[in-house]
Structure formats: structure tokens, C-alpha cells
Design an enzyme around this catalytic site. Structure first.
Site, short mmCIF file in Angstrom:
data_model
loop_
_atom_site.label_atom_id
_atom_site.label_comp_id
_atom_site.label_asym_id
_atom_site.label_seq_id
_atom_site.Cartn_x
_atom_site.Cartn_y
_atom_site.Cartn_z
N ASN A 116 0.80 -1.22 0.00
CA ASN A 116 0.00 0.00 0.00
C ASN A 116 0.83 1.27 0.00
OD1 ASN A 116 -1.95 -1.91 0.28
ND2 ASN A 116 -2.72 -1.20 2.24
N ASP A 123 1.11 -8.17 -10.14
CA ASP A 123 0.08 -9.17 -10.36
C ASP A 123 -1.16 -8.50 -10.96
OD1 ASP A 123 0.06 -8.01 -7.61
OD2 ASP A 123 -1.85 -9.07 -7.46
N ASN A 175 -3.58 -1.87 -4.93
CA ASN A 175 -3.09 -0.87 -3.97
C ASN A 175 -1.66 -0.41 -4.23
OD1 ASN A 175 -5.52 -0.76 -2.62
ND2 ASN A 175 -4.97 -2.39 -1.21
#
Length: 189
Positions: A66, A91, A112
Site C-alpha cells: 500500500n 500481479d 493498492n
């Protein structure tokens, strides 16, 4: 100089998560192309080396997913580089498992790590999207992304990572289409 960043979460508990496939790609690139030793810098781990004629800094943020943008923006500022010098390996739920697509710019699709980088430097960076497939229902996404690759997927994972490493010279040279094509061909073999 280019900065290639893999997205993932630090620590052995996360090592084989689908969400960490960006870290896996960076590790394979460093190994296959004989990059220098790991150094702690820019709130992460870096290795310097060359792929083809290009000088590349490999970066794995240690900030957790994040906050990936903090490490990335610090490295870009240090080398006085813009977003066009950045490639992010991550990913991608919206691609079939082990499929690779490269694109410049775009949205974050709820990722994120991408969102954090976008907030720090804007959206105009290159992304190497590594397919992990979708579990079928949005309620299962969290467990899927933060789940380990299955034993049955290990060979395909190793083959895909090896193909990324073997064809990385096309990426370094800026030929994204050839990189995608040659990675796909290797995976068919």
C-alpha cells in the site's frame, strides 16, 4: 538509466503469494542477468546491473504494497528520472494465470501498489502485468491474491518467470511488443 520495480510485501510469510509475483520477477531478473549485491536504499532493496545495453536499477519496496509509491518516488527523485524511466512488475487479476501484458499508463484496477505509485508520480509509467487470474467472485479476491501459488502451478510459474528473464533485453530496449510476443512463444514450448 531505468528503474524496474517489483511489487510485493516483504517477509517470508508473503514470499509465495500471488500478490508477490512482482518481487519474484525482480529476483529472477537479478539472478539471470548477474546483478550486483542487494543494498538497502530508497525504503527498499536495490540491485544494480545491465540488461542488454541498458543500465537498470532493480527495486523491491520494503514498505508493504500500500506504500510502494514512497520507495519508487524516492528512487526516481534521487536519479532525477521521470515516470517514463519506470517499469513496474505486478500481479493482474484481469489476465489469465501466467499471461504477460505490457502497457504504459492507465488506471490502477483496484491494485493498492499501483494506486500508491500513481498517487506519488502519476499514471504515466510502464507496467508489466503478470496474470494471476480471477477467483470468480469479488468476495474471494482478497484470499486469492494473498494466497500461495498451488503446487500444481509451480512449473508454470517457474517457466513464466524464466521467460520474463530470458526476454528482458527487449523490455530494456523499449520493444514491449517483441517482449510480449517472445515471452508467449517461450511459454508455448
Amino acid at each position: 538509466m531505468q528503474i524496474w520495480t517489483g511489487l510485493g510485501n516483504p517477509g517470508p510469510a508473503y514470499a509465495m503469494h500471488r500478490h508477490n509475483v512482482g518481487f519474484m520477477a525482480i529476483d529472477v531478473l537479478a539472478d539471470m542477468h548477474g546483478f550486483g549485491p542487494v543494498q538497502k536504499k530508497f525504503q527498499g532493496w536495490v540491485q544494480e546491473g545491465r540488461i542488454g545495453a541498458e543500465k537498470i536499477l532493480l527495486l523491491k519496496p520494503a514498505t508493504f504494497m500500500n506504500e510502494s509509491g514512497r520507495a519508487v518516488s524516492e528512487a526516481l527523485r534521487f536519479y532525477k528520472l521521470g515516470p517514463d524511466a519506470l517499469t513496474v512488475f505486478h500481479d493482474e487479476l484481469d489476465l489469465a494465470p501466467f499471461k504477460i501484458k505490457v502497457k504504459r499508463g492507465g488506471g490502477t484496477a483496484g491494485h493498492n501498489g499501483l494506486r500508491s505509485i500513481d498517487q506519488h508520480i502519476g499514471p504515466d509509467f510502464r507496467r508489466v502485468r503478470i496474470g494471476i487470474g480471477h477467483p470468480g467472485h469479488k468476495d474471494r479476491v482478497h484470499g486469492w491474491v494473498l494466497g500461495n501459488y498451488a503446487k500444481a502451478e509451480q512449473d508454470d510459474l517457474a517457466e513464466m518467470l524464466g521467460a520474463i528473464g530470458a526476454e528482458a533485453h527487449w523490455l530494456a530496449a523499449g520493444d514491449d511488443a517483441r517482449f510480449m510476443s517472445d515471452v508467449a512463444l517461450r511459454q508455448q514450448g
